[in-house]
Scaffold this motif. Structure first.
Motif, short mmCIF file in Angstrom:
data_model
loop_
_atom_site.label_atom_id
_atom_site.label_comp_id
_atom_site.label_asym_id
_atom_site.label_seq_id
_atom_site.Cartn_x
_atom_site.Cartn_y
_atom_site.Cartn_z
N TYR A 125 0.80 -1.23 0.00
CA TYR A 125 0.00 0.00 0.00
C TYR A 125 0.83 1.28 0.00
N VAL A 126 2.14 1.18 -0.01
CA VAL A 126 2.98 2.37 0.03
C VAL A 126 2.99 3.05 -1.34
N PRO A 127 2.69 4.34 -1.41
CA PRO A 127 2.74 5.04 -2.70
C PRO A 127 4.16 5.03 -3.28
N LEU A 152 0.87 4.12 -7.85
CA LEU A 152 0.20 5.41 -7.71
C LEU A 152 -0.78 5.42 -6.54
N ASN A 153 -0.58 6.33 -5.60
CA ASN A 153 -1.40 6.45 -4.39
C ASN A 153 -1.40 5.17 -3.54
N ILE A 157 -2.43 -2.18 -6.73
CA ILE A 157 -2.75 -3.59 -6.47
C ILE A 157 -4.11 -3.70 -5.78
N THR A 158 -4.35 -2.86 -4.78
CA THR A 158 -5.62 -2.90 -4.07
C THR A 158 -6.79 -2.66 -5.01
N LEU A 161 -8.02 -5.71 -6.71
CA LEU A 161 -8.87 -6.55 -5.85
C LEU A 161 -10.27 -5.97 -5.75
N ILE A 162 -10.37 -4.65 -5.57
CA ILE A 162 -11.68 -4.01 -5.49
C ILE A 162 -12.49 -4.31 -6.74
N ASN A 163 -11.84 -4.23 -7.89
CA ASN A 163 -12.54 -4.47 -9.15
C ASN A 163 -13.06 -5.89 -9.28
N GLN A 164 -12.43 -6.82 -8.56
CA GLN A 164 -12.82 -8.23 -8.68
C GLN A 164 -13.49 -8.77 -7.42
#
Length: 221
Positions: A125-127, A152-153, A157-158, A161-164
């Motif tokens: 999660y590190v930008p 970016l931001n 990667i996260t 996951l949200i999209n799926q």
């Protein structure tokens, strides 16, 4: 409950895999607090994406040792997958499978599609620059970088996951996701709301100027 035993993992190993840190412990605390509510959902399949040392998966397996939960550990890093298996065995866990792959690939979606009752992800999660999230199995220098570099931001990667999420969680499934302030948890919640999910902050903690969140994600009723 005692901490999971990871004494078999060496200092040199931790130069290539993610070492249990404050976000790890915050996630474990959140899962402990949420355990009774999770049990009420009668989970059968649990999956952790990015197991690293296997610390969280061992903790979860022991929390639900007297249930029907079977856990799967997923890590793109071959060393992390190998050490996760050792961690689970060393901690007396027998109902598990560890897979060296990226959960977001077609194989994983085909295997776990809409079947995951408990999904856990402490993502990178590190930008960072986008190029830093690239994992090369032949370049061990990328192994540890890919465990924290989020692009970016810190969301590249996260966001996948949200999209799926809808393709992964079972109808009564629950996901626990780590995020930091720079990831914009409010926007994460909005994105998930558009896909039919509710997001709840179950834990947060400020550490060395960084605000960590544990987000609980469930389907809207």
């Amino acid at each position: 409950m005692e901490d999971p035993d990871i004494s078999h993992i060496t200092e040199s190993n931790f130069q290539k895999i993610y070492s249990p840190s404050e976000d790890t412990f915050l996630l474990c605390d959140a899962l402990t607090d949420e355990a009774e509510g999770i049990k009420e959902r009668n989970p059968k399949i649990g999956v952790e994406i990015g197991t690293g040392s296997g610390y969280v998966l061992a903790h979860v397996s022991r929390l639900f040792k007297n249930t029907d939960l079977f856990v799967f550990g997923i890590d793109i890093n071959p060393l992390a997958a190998k050490l996760t298996s050792k961690t689970l065995t060393q901690n007396g866990i027998s109902r598990y499978e560890v897979i060296n792959c990226n959960l977001l690939n077609p194989f994983a979606l085909d295997r776990f599609g809409s079947m995951i009752d408990l999904l856990i992800f402490n993502p990178p999660y590190v930008p960072t620059e986008s190029k830093e999230i690239q994992f090369n199995p032949k370049d061990e220098e990328t192994w540890i970088t890919s465990s924290f570099a989020g692009g970016l931001n810190g969301m590249e990667i996260t966001q996948k996951l949200i999209n799926q999420m809808d393709q992964l969680l079972s109808p009564h499934g629950v996901c626990y996701l780590i995020a930091i302030h720079e990831n914009n948890p409010h926007q994460i919640a909005n994105d998930l709301a558009e896909k039919g999910f509710r997001t709840i902050v179950v834990k947060k903690k400020r550490l060395r100027g960084e605000l960590l969140y544990v987000l609980k994600i469930i389907r809207k009723k």
